[in-house]
Design a protein around this motif. Sequence first.
Motif, PDB file in Angstrom:
ATOM      1  N   ASN A 302       0.834  -1.197   0.000  1.00 42.13           N
ATOM      2  CA  ASN A 302       0.000   0.000   0.000  1.00 42.13           C
ATOM      3  C   ASN A 302       0.873   1.254   0.000  1.00 42.13           C
ATOM      4  N   THR A 303       1.395   1.586  -1.174  1.00 40.73           N
ATOM      5  CA  THR A 303       2.242   2.767  -1.321  1.00 40.73           C
ATOM      6  C   THR A 303       1.501   4.032  -0.906  1.00 40.73           C
ATOM      7  N   ALA A 304       0.211   4.076  -1.165  1.00 41.23           N
ATOM      8  CA  ALA A 304      -0.578   5.275  -0.856  1.00 41.23           C
ATOM      9  C   ALA A 304      -0.542   5.621   0.624  1.00 41.23           C
ATOM     10  N   PHE A 305      -0.501   4.613   1.499  1.00 42.02           N
ATOM     11  CA  PHE A 305      -0.475   4.827   2.947  1.00 42.02           C
ATOM     12  C   PHE A 305       0.905   4.613   3.559  1.00 42.02           C
ATOM     13  N   GLN A 306       1.674   3.673   2.995  1.00 41.13           N
ATOM     14  CA  GLN A 306       2.919   3.261   3.639  1.00 41.13           C
ATOM     15  C   GLN A 306       4.169   3.534   2.812  1.00 41.13           C
ATOM     16  N   GLY A 307       4.008   4.178   1.671  1.00 44.15           N
ATOM     17  CA  GLY A 307       5.168   4.515   0.864  1.00 44.15           C
ATOM     18  C   GLY A 307       6.046   5.551   1.547  1.00 44.15           C
ATOM     19  N   SER A 308       7.293   5.593   1.134  1.00 37.72           N
ATOM     20  CA  SER A 308       8.244   6.563   1.676  1.00 37.72           C
ATOM     21  C   SER A 308       9.114   7.047   0.521  1.00 37.72           C
ATOM     22  N   LEU A 309       8.609   8.075  -0.169  1.00 38.15           N
ATOM     23  CA  LEU A 309       9.226   8.550  -1.406  1.00 38.15           C
ATOM     24  C   LEU A 309       9.492  10.046  -1.328  1.00 38.15           C
ATOM     25  N   ALA A 310      10.530  10.490  -2.005  1.00 40.29           N
ATOM     26  CA  ALA A 310      10.769  11.930  -2.102  1.00 40.29           C
ATOM     27  C   ALA A 310       9.598  12.561  -2.839  1.00 40.29           C
ATOM     28  N   THR A 386      11.708  21.265   9.234  1.00 41.25           N
ATOM     29  CA  THR A 386      11.233  20.167  10.087  1.00 41.25           C
ATOM     30  C   THR A 386      10.141  20.656  11.035  1.00 41.25           C
ATOM     31  N   LYS A 387      10.386  21.789  11.684  1.00 48.26           N
ATOM     32  CA  LYS A 387       9.406  22.346  12.614  1.00 48.26           C
ATOM     33  C   LYS A 387       8.117  22.737  11.887  1.00 48.26           C
ATOM     34  N   GLN A 388       8.234  23.312  10.692  1.00 47.37           N
ATOM     35  CA  GLN A 388       7.041  23.713   9.946  1.00 47.37           C
ATOM     36  C   GLN A 388       6.178  22.500   9.610  1.00 47.37           C
ATOM     37  N   ASN A 398       5.272  10.287  13.580  1.00 48.84           N
ATOM     38  CA  ASN A 398       4.899   8.877  13.769  1.00 48.84           C
ATOM     39  C   ASN A 398       3.780   8.699  14.788  1.00 48.84           C
ATOM     40  N   ASN A 399       2.755   9.528  14.700  1.00 48.58           N
ATOM     41  CA  ASN A 399       1.660   9.443  15.677  1.00 48.58           C
ATOM     42  C   ASN A 399       0.274   9.444  15.044  1.00 48.58           C
ATOM     43  N   TRP A 400       0.194   9.253  13.724  1.00 49.01           N
ATOM     44  CA  TRP A 400      -1.132   9.165  13.107  1.00 49.01           C
ATOM     45  C   TRP A 400      -1.784   7.838  13.494  1.00 49.01           C
ATOM     46  N   ALA A 401      -3.076   7.859  13.703  1.00 52.02           N
ATOM     47  CA  ALA A 401      -3.832   6.652  14.046  1.00 52.02           C
ATOM     48  C   ALA A 401      -5.075   6.635  13.170  1.00 52.02           C
ATOM     49  N   ILE A 402      -4.925   6.195  11.919  1.00 51.31           N
ATOM     50  CA  ILE A 402      -6.031   6.283  10.963  1.00 51.31           C
ATOM     51  C   ILE A 402      -6.930   5.057  10.992  1.00 51.31           C
ATOM     52  N   GLY A 403      -6.450   3.969  11.647  1.00 57.07           N
ATOM     53  CA  GLY A 403      -7.200   2.718  11.684  1.00 57.07           C
ATOM     54  C   GLY A 403      -6.436   1.571  11.071  1.00 57.07           C
ATOM     55  N   VAL A 404      -5.439   1.850  10.235  1.00 58.38           N
ATOM     56  CA  VAL A 404      -4.530   0.867   9.660  1.00 58.38           C
ATOM     57  C   VAL A 404      -3.128   1.479   9.676  1.00 58.38           C
ATOM     58  N   PRO A 405      -2.080   0.662   9.489  1.00 60.22           N
ATOM     59  CA  PRO A 405      -0.718   1.210   9.539  1.00 60.22           C
ATOM     60  C   PRO A 405      -0.452   2.252   8.452  1.00 60.22           C
ATOM     61  N   THR A 406       0.312   3.263   8.815  1.00 60.33           N
ATOM     62  CA  THR A 406       0.713   4.303   7.866  1.00 60.33           C
ATOM     63  C   THR A 406       2.159   4.697   8.128  1.00 60.33           C
ATOM     64  N   VAL A 407       2.753   5.324   7.134  1.00 57.75           N
ATOM     65  CA  VAL A 407       4.010   6.052   7.306  1.00 57.75           C
ATOM     66  C   VAL A 407       3.629   7.524   7.279  1.00 57.75           C
ATOM     67  N   ASP A 408       4.020   8.257   8.318  1.00 64.12           N
ATOM     68  CA  ASP A 408       3.493   9.606   8.519  1.00 64.12           C
ATOM     69  C   ASP A 408       4.398  10.711   8.005  1.00 64.12           C
ATOM     70  N   GLY A 409       5.217  10.394   7.012  1.00 57.47           N
ATOM     71  CA  GLY A 409       6.106  11.390   6.436  1.00 57.47           C
ATOM     72  C   GLY A 409       7.357  11.574   7.271  1.00 57.47           C
ATOM     73  N   SER A 410       8.403  12.079   6.632  1.00 58.86           N
ATOM     74  CA  SER A 410       9.659  12.312   7.335  1.00 58.86           C
ATOM     75  C   SER A 410      10.331  13.555   6.769  1.00 58.86           C
ATOM     76  N   VAL A 429      13.792  14.155   2.640  1.00 56.35           N
ATOM     77  CA  VAL A 429      12.339  14.258   2.816  1.00 56.35           C
ATOM     78  C   VAL A 429      11.652  13.047   2.177  1.00 56.35           C
ATOM     79  N   ARG A 430      10.695  12.460   2.893  1.00 55.77           N
ATOM     80  CA  ARG A 430       9.959  11.303   2.383  1.00 55.77           C
ATOM     81  C   ARG A 430       8.476  11.450   2.697  1.00 55.77           C
ATOM     82  N   MET A 431       7.637  11.163   1.707  1.00 59.05           N
ATOM     83  CA  MET A 431       6.186  11.283   1.857  1.00 59.05           C
ATOM     84  C   MET A 431       5.492  10.174   1.065  1.00 59.05           C
ATOM     85  N   ASN A 432       4.176  10.110   1.208  1.00 58.82           N
ATOM     86  CA  ASN A 432       3.333   9.245   0.384  1.00 58.82           C
ATOM     87  C   ASN A 432       2.067  10.022   0.037  1.00 58.82           C
ATOM     88  N   PRO A 433       1.215   9.492  -0.850  1.00 63.50           N
ATOM     89  CA  PRO A 433       0.013  10.236  -1.233  1.00 63.50           C
ATOM     90  C   PRO A 433      -0.900  10.616  -0.075  1.00 63.50           C
TER      91      PRO A 433
END
Length: 558
Positions: A302-310, A386-388, A398-410, A429-433
Motif C-alpha cells: 500500500n504505497t498510498a499509505f505506507q510509501g516513503s518517497l521523495a 522540520t518544525k514547519q 509517527n503518531n497518526w492513528a487512521i485505523g490501519v498502519p501508515t508512514v506519517d512522512g519524514s 524528505v519522504r512522503m506518500n500520497p
Amino acid sequence: MGKRRRVAERRKTKRPAVLGGVIAVAVVGGALGAYSLFGGEAAAGAGITASTRKAVKTGPLSASEVTMASTAFLTAWENGDVARAAAATDDSAAATTVLTGFAKDGHISAVTLTGGKHTGAEVPFTVKATVTYKGLTKPLSYTSKLTVVRRTADGAATVGWKPSVVHPDLQDGDRLVTGDAGTPPITALDRHGGELTAAKYPSLGTVLDGLREKFGKTAGGKAGIELRVVRKAAAKGTQKTPDKTLVTLSAGTPGKVQTTLSPTLQAQAERLVAAKPKASVVLMRPSTGEILAVANTDHGFNTAFQGSLAPGSTMKVITASMLFEKGLASPDKPHPCPKTATYGGWKFHNDDDFEIKNGTFKASFARSCNTAFITQAKKLKDDDLTKQAQQVFGLGMNNWAIGVPTVDGSVPVQTAAQMAASLMGQGGVRMNPLNMASVASTVQSGTFHQPYLVSPSVDHRTIATASRTLSATTLAQLREVMQYTAAAGTAAEAMAGLGPDFGAKTGSAEVDNQKQPNGWFTAWKGDLAGAGVVQQGGHGGSTAGPIVAALLKAGSGG
C-alpha cells in the motif's frame, strides 16, 4: 537380489523438479553430480589441493548454470530435503529457518514445484501443496520466483536467498503459521454500509488486513483456523505490517467495522490507477479528515499509505508557507528565479535551466522554479522546515492513528546542500500520497485534521493534532499561489474546469538509477483534497495530475 533391491530403491526415489518442461541433472563420470548441484561444498575437501583448485568463476551466468542451480534447489525443496535445498542458496542458515518453518509451523506437505521458462537469471515457478491442521485439509497454490546468482566465495551458480522465494508475501523475519487465527475476521463496510472486499476493490487487500489486525478482537467476531503470514515485530517508532491470511481452513465468525470509504469513489480510484503502472492515489475530506478512497496499481504493497518517497516539488507547499511566515516571500512581490543556484557546494538547476526574469514568487511557485527556494536557504535555520512540517502540517512525528498502519512522512533536520534540497522535496524528505493529500487538506481547511479510515469514536483512540495553525495572512497567501498554479501554472491542464474554488501543486522527484522521475500531484476542490504519485512516470502534471483531478471531479459531482 541385491541388484533388484537397488533398482527398486531407485524407482521409489521422487522425481526431480521439472524446470520449464525439462528435467535437469548433471552427469559426472557416469554418476549424478550432487556436489556441483548443491554448491560444490564437498569438492574442496575431496582431495583437491590449493594448487589444483580451479580459479573462482566470474562473468554472466550461462543458461545451463541457471537451470542447474534452480533445479537443484527446487528438487531438494520438493523432496523435503531442507539441508540440501538450503545448501543450494547463498545463505543456507536463513534458508534453513524459513524452509523448516514452511513445513513445521505452516503444516504444509505434499509439495509439488514446477519451474517455468527462465528470463536471464530469474526463474518463475508454481507451488502446489496441502495445508493440514487438526484434521482439516485445504489445498495451497501460488506462484513465486527465484534468481540465480554467482556466489562470491567460489563463483558457483546458486539461488540468491530471499524469504519471498518460498512465498512472495514473506519478508525478512516473517513466518508462515497454521493454527488458531487469534484475531477474528472482520467484514469491512463502506460509509453507506455496503461490504468492502478485495475481490471488488483489489487495492483494499492490505487495508482489510490492517483493519482486521486493529479491530478484529473488538468487533464481536470469532477466530477461525488459518494459514497466515505472521509479520515480524515493528521497529521502534514504526507501525507493524498486518498479518496476512493465505488459506482459511475453518472460517470464523466476522465482526463488522465501518469505514469512511465511498464505494463510488473507491471504484473510480481503482479504475484510474489501473490505467498506469506504479500509480497510487488518496482522496479525503479536509473538513473532517475522512478518507474517501485509496488505490494502488500494485496490490501487494500500500504505497498510498505506507510509501516513503521523495515528494519533489509538492513539498514546496510546506516550504512556501514557511517563507511567507518568515517574510522571505510574498505572492506578488519580485522574487529571484535564476537558471541555477548554488548552496552547500551543490549547484541546483531548474527544469531545462529555465529562468524567470523580473518575476514574482507566485510566478515561480506556479512554474515550479527550484532556484526560487534554494536562494532562500542561507536565510534559514537547519531545523526550520522540520518544525514547519510537524507543527503546522502534523507530519513526521509517527503518531497518526487512521485505523490501519501508515508512514506519517519524514522531514529530518539536515544541513548544507541536503537542507537546501529538502526545500524542494528532495534530500531526506519522504512522503506518500496520504501525507500529501493531508497537506492540501490543511491548506484548504486552514487546520490540520489527521486523516482517518475508521472513526475515532469506534475505539476512542487518540488522533494526532498540530500544535499551531497558519495565520490568516499566511494562509491566504498559500491558497493564492496554489490557486494560481491550478489556474495558470503547471497544474492548469489537469485542473481545467474544476475552478475557481481549487488549488494544486505538481512535483517531479528525481530518483537515483531511474530514467524518469516520480510524478507527483496534490490538489483540492471544495471540501475534497487528494494526492497521487506515478513512479517513474515523469512530470506530475501529466501523470498523477489527471488521476487526482478525475477523482476531485467525480467527488464534486461534476
